[in-house]
Design an enzyme around this catalytic site. Structure first.
Site, PDB file in Angstrom:
ATOM      1  N   GLU A   1       0.803  -1.273  -0.065  1.00 36.44           N
ATOM      2  CA  GLU A   1       0.072  -0.088   0.145  1.00 36.44           C
ATOM      3  C   GLU A   1       0.839   1.318  -0.029  1.00 36.44           C
ATOM      4  OE1 GLU A   1      -1.698   1.032   3.867  1.00 36.44           O
ATOM      5  OE2 GLU A   1      -3.647   1.760   2.856  1.00 36.44           O
TER       6      GLU A   1
ATOM      7  N   HIS B   1       2.520   4.507   0.642  1.00 33.55           N
ATOM      8  CA  HIS B   1       2.691   5.402   2.061  1.00 33.55           C
ATOM      9  C   HIS B   1       3.529   6.763   1.795  1.00 33.55           C
ATOM     10  CE1 HIS B   1       1.359   1.667   4.169  1.00 33.55           C
ATOM     11  NE2 HIS B   1       1.672   2.294   5.211  1.00 33.55           N
TER      12      HIS B   1
ATOM     13  N   ASP C   1       3.755  -1.351   5.933  1.00 31.57           N
ATOM     14  CA  ASP C   1       2.991  -2.322   6.744  1.00 31.57           C
ATOM     15  C   ASP C   1       3.440  -3.563   7.009  1.00 31.57           C
ATOM     16  OD1 ASP C   1       1.423   0.150   7.197  1.00 31.57           O
ATOM     17  OD2 ASP C   1      -0.474  -0.834   6.100  1.00 31.57           O
TER      18      ASP C   1
ATOM     19  N   HIS D   1      -1.455  -3.256   9.240  1.00 33.20           N
ATOM     20  CA  HIS D   1      -2.319  -2.668   8.405  1.00 33.20           C
ATOM     21  C   HIS D   1      -3.806  -2.446   8.929  1.00 33.20           C
ATOM     22  CE1 HIS D   1      -3.910  -1.376   4.428  1.00 33.20           C
ATOM     23  NE2 HIS D   1      -4.629  -2.327   4.264  1.00 33.20           N
TER      24      HIS D   1
ATOM     25  N   GLU E   1      -6.701  -1.627   8.035  1.00 37.58           N
ATOM     26  CA  GLU E   1      -7.896  -2.102   7.125  1.00 37.58           C
ATOM     27  C   GLU E   1      -7.924  -3.687   7.435  1.00 37.58           C
ATOM     28  OE1 GLU E   1      -5.994   0.485   6.181  1.00 37.58           O
ATOM     29  OE2 GLU E   1      -6.975   1.750   4.763  1.00 37.58           O
TER      30      GLU E   1
ATOM     31  N   GLU F   1       4.901   5.691  11.691  1.00 39.97           N
ATOM     32  CA  GLU F   1       5.291   4.851  10.765  1.00 39.97           C
ATOM     33  C   GLU F   1       6.684   5.338  10.227  1.00 39.97           C
ATOM     34  OE1 GLU F   1       1.304   2.260   9.387  1.00 39.97           O
ATOM     35  OE2 GLU F   1       2.023   4.076   8.201  1.00 39.97           O
TER      36      GLU F   1
END
Lengths: 259, 259, 259, 259, 259, 259
Positions: B32, B34, B43, B118, B120, B179
């Protein structure tokens, strides 16, 4: 009873409402224990009630409610083990919502607001929307769905405006001050005020255990204090929530405001 | 490189570790976007890094990481549309995790910690655990899984202890201060410090729109300020997180503490 | 470490590579016992290594590896029962690969090479490609995928050119002369040369038995002689394999040769 | 017509055969183009014929044939595009075979031999067996299935014993010397000897292309030379194959030899 | 044997028939006990026989029969428990029929008649048609399927014209007067006239019980009187049925009448 | 409002009812056009009303109604195309009902009566029961379900006893004399007596066409004459139906009669 429920209308009446620009509201609840004082349908009733309040504000019809939700989790709903709880798998819940959405689209609907009443449903509604987009195969930009829940429209200011003593934390709201107050305003005949439980805020560890650890479950399934619940606060809260959702569906879905 | 990764061991070595009481850690990440400064695997790298830190503290082996996650959402991950993002459907993600769990159980494993990187993924991991329980068909009480994520073990006190200026809100942490700091401590060669973006906290409306509204997406996909990111804070944060997960797996899964 | 791995790039970098004409390589391996001397990830490491060698020759980026494969079979992989083996059902493996392919297509990719490292995966990759074509719904002729494996590019002449004593039969190559040599060239730190097993070619009957007959399984899981394994032969073999795949992806997928 | 076909028996007759120790043979074929001279059912007819020959040798009943198979592939079957070809997805083919197996088990069957006539089916039969084991949930050791195909029982010596000029390579046997000869012995009225095609062995590249590259497909769909096909060789080949399968089911499944 | 069976034709012959306007008939039967006097394939044989009679009247080709059906039910088929019965789940039966339909459509077919021989299949054939429409994604109006069964074309007048003593009720026709007569005309060698059972019409309660109540099952599985069964009546009945289906496919699917 | 609806009770109240021996009634309806005079929920309302009448006679609780059904068919329900109709696929409808049944079983329920209000649901309810048995994995004989519908309990004598002029045929009862009368007794406020349509019995051909042939659909969706509909006849009919179902659940499920 609201005159906006699709199941209570004839198919021709629904057709007329669609022609007039009505959007569709899809309420999604659960059949989940909410203490000794609230019915298993609490989340369902609140989701439908929210839709009815929105349908008073904008031209909208209400689809049949999805009254099963994802399995109740210990830290958010008191646990799935309680008698009478009925929970679906993720796949069936998402397929069910997606098929309803796709069928509405086949009937010409292009604007839907999904109104959730059960926290555990959140991500499976997201999946249902992705799935419906994929399966409907409509041209890009033609379809638009909005997904929200009463607690999304709530913040500290709202709670202060509605409650004499607002709850310390909203994440443990399950059968507690807020839901009890909303139920007192939405369907008081199903609230047993003589059985109000006494609870403090829980101290769950920062993780989940599967299968659920039964020592985490309290006797009632309510997760936070109920003390101070009253119909007036519930009604005020839901008025603000409904106003805000109405604004959102007007802005985002082009819903027509009632006059 | 950690000596605890199942894929890097022989099957006999894994067998020995199981006999010695090792539990299994299953890291779950994503592919994903970032921002311009962090890799798509952010992640995934953090999930694996967390597992490695935990495996230094307790006798544990690390399963092959699930490096695809659920589709990135606008309000939590910057949106699925960014090039290189690869997201699974809910059903395939849950089936994948559940089949890994069931296969481990067929090999005799009874204690697993699922370590998510992550956001989600959260509810699809929950579904995977329910699914694995159903499919494994083990006697009640024999199986026990723990599911958590680095942000679950984090609170205001932790952030204050780690960062000079802790972030105002953690729910928009995506490619931001935390992060980026963790990545600087975990895999600094993949962090482009010369490309740090400038962002304020976002002002998303309290609902989701499907298909996603592209006007909600910013240029980089980072959701909050990055300013102040540094390896030392990241390392300190991850030390606390790993200590806490280690305690949890010792308490809940009977993991053996390394000496 | 190869600079071509999608997970290690930012999403913008991946976008640039796509604009420059990069094709996508999808490595598919397994987590499967390969004797006492090779890691469970052997097939995964070889699949990724193959992709890295190809990406040195043509403009290509490498998708996150699928590091679980179909269940190890007695006659081709030593059997699924060995500790640490993790195998997927056919449906989940095909769905996983197909969803990765479809998501890449949604991001604009039209040329993918699937590079397999685990024989048992072969037909489920075929199914994944059929599935991706069906689900992507792209106009005919727009999408083109190539599927191969290192052993497809190998023949008697190649083996003679690489090995002093080439193996008598390649169909029992599992953790044996070829895979051990390739691993010695690809990731020698994971090969335990002090534990090389002694095996003759097996004499399996011309059928399969389900559930697998455990009397067919030997102690290590290696199926053929390992004797003579060396890094130089492995490197030579993989050079030929990579050259040939590079030629194929240039011819079939229009990949751009690096200069 | 064989007296051993389950569909042609009454349910009581099947019950008696089960009581006498009969095992079940499950033939699996395809509906796939095999040149201008052979019917689409070629693989199905050969699978059923094999079962009939085995049922002459051991006490066995024959389940209804699965006469659809996995999609024909360019390099093994001439391609799925030919009119009249009907192919299933991997999931439906495996589900179909697994449900037949599970239903037989519910009726008390514990020994089944799956006899394949279509190469592309091989791995989906493997999956069906794994699936049936999982779904039947029988105690370990109670169920035993054997899976094979006529070409598995064939080797150079066999071919030399049967054919004056044995084929150079068996992997391109599709509608060619062997299958045509078998069909001439099994169902000659469906073989058009006046339309025998002329083909050389193909020179396929060592990879697959999806969607299939139509330039790889020849006019007839036959992959290798047919020249020399004759009923006598076909019959001899099938006698050896049936003898060997009979031995295998006696040894592995405890089938009772007919006298 | 009919010259119209797709599996017995070459793929080029099927292509020619399609070019000449042939429609496709898809017979769907079952493997279900029909008393001591009729084979398990009774419904399959009747479905195929119906197709053959129709194919004598109009230009049509016959797809490979689906010879498994939905599980036999107590009140309509005598119960699924009888040895040799093989029944599919609803999902696999519908998927199987739908994939056959979709594959035919990919080969250019646009007109299909589904001819059912097993009552329990009825609604799963309906689902298969809905599914095929959805999956084929053809432009509206391009595809047209007709679904029927021999008993749909039968009424009191027809029965009076065919039988000396017509049955009192057709809903319990299972292995009784009508099916036995049809079998005597369609495949008499599989009818054991020496084992004709004696049955009265059953008195089932107006509901189903799950799992089935075994006390509802009689000894043979036949549900109504067989007395008076004869080939001539069966042939006359099937002539009328075939004439009517032929008229329907000409009218509805544009089939070309044979001269 | 009935006091027996699970959703309106607390989870502890449901637990008490289970301890007292209450069985569970699961009503299953549809959201389907029923003319200009009846609501889309007609089948749902009748299914729930039936359950309420049964729960007055025996100790039973009523599960949340399934208010979507299988797609309306031309010959039995007027067609799925009418605005407001929402229909599920067979798989989702069966999965939904089966998951509700399995969850009830996990909560200790062993006796369920499924009360259908929508003819098109019939066989998917059958499948749901088979599925629930398979998935629940309870010991043989422990679980018992009964499935019926108001029209199953109706015959010529009943109709004569209830209606001055009973309908000529019941198979075309869709929004006609019977359903209108039942609705007048069950929920008269949703019946528009000023809009009663005039219809004759239809003359459908003896087959189905897919996609549905729109020329078969009349203007209202009602399939038979409505003339003579009245609340008294509806109430009398439902009394007989409820008495008969009560007797059945007492006899078959051991339900306790109320006194």
């Amino acid at each position: 009873m609201s005159r906006h429920h699709i199941p209570q209308m004839t198919w021709q009446e629904v057709g007329e409402r669609f022609e007039q620009g009505a959007i569709v509201l899809l309420p999604i609840g659960a059949n989940e224990g909410h203490g000794k004082h609230l019915p298993l349908a609490t989340d369902t009733i609140i989701a439908v009630h929210t839709c009815e309040l929105v349908a008073e504000r904008v031209d909208a019809v209400i689809a049949p409610v999805i009254h099963w939700g994802y399995k109740s989790q210990m830290r958010t709903g008191g646990g799935h083990h309680r008698t009478g709880n009925i929970g679906l798998t993720a796949d069936t819940l998402s397929a069910l919502a997606a098929e309803i959405l796709v069928d509405l689209m086949e009937k010409g609907v292009r604007r839907v607001a999904l109104i959730n009443g059960h926290y555990e449903n959140t991500w499976f509604i997201t999946e249902a929307c992705h799935r419906a987009i994929r399966e409907a195969g409509l041209p890009e930009g033609e379809l638009r769905m909005l997904s929200t829940a009463w607690w999304e429209l709530t913040d500290d200011d709202v709670l202060k405006a509605c409650f004499e003593r607002p709850p310390g934390a909203i994440e443990y709201e399950h059968g507690a001050l807020l839901e009890t107050s909303i139920m007192l305003s939405a369907q008081p005949d199903l609230v047993h005020m003589d059985r109000l439980p006494q609870h403090e805020f829980p101290a769950f560890p920062p993780y989940d255990i599967f299968p659920p650890d039964m020592s985490w479950a309290n006797e009632t399934g309510v997760l936070a204090p109920v003390d101070g619940a009253n119909a007036k606060s519930g009604a005020k809260l839901m008025t603000i929530v409904a106003d805000r959702i109405a604004e959102a569906v007007i802005k985002e879905l082009g819903a027509i405001r009632r006059v």
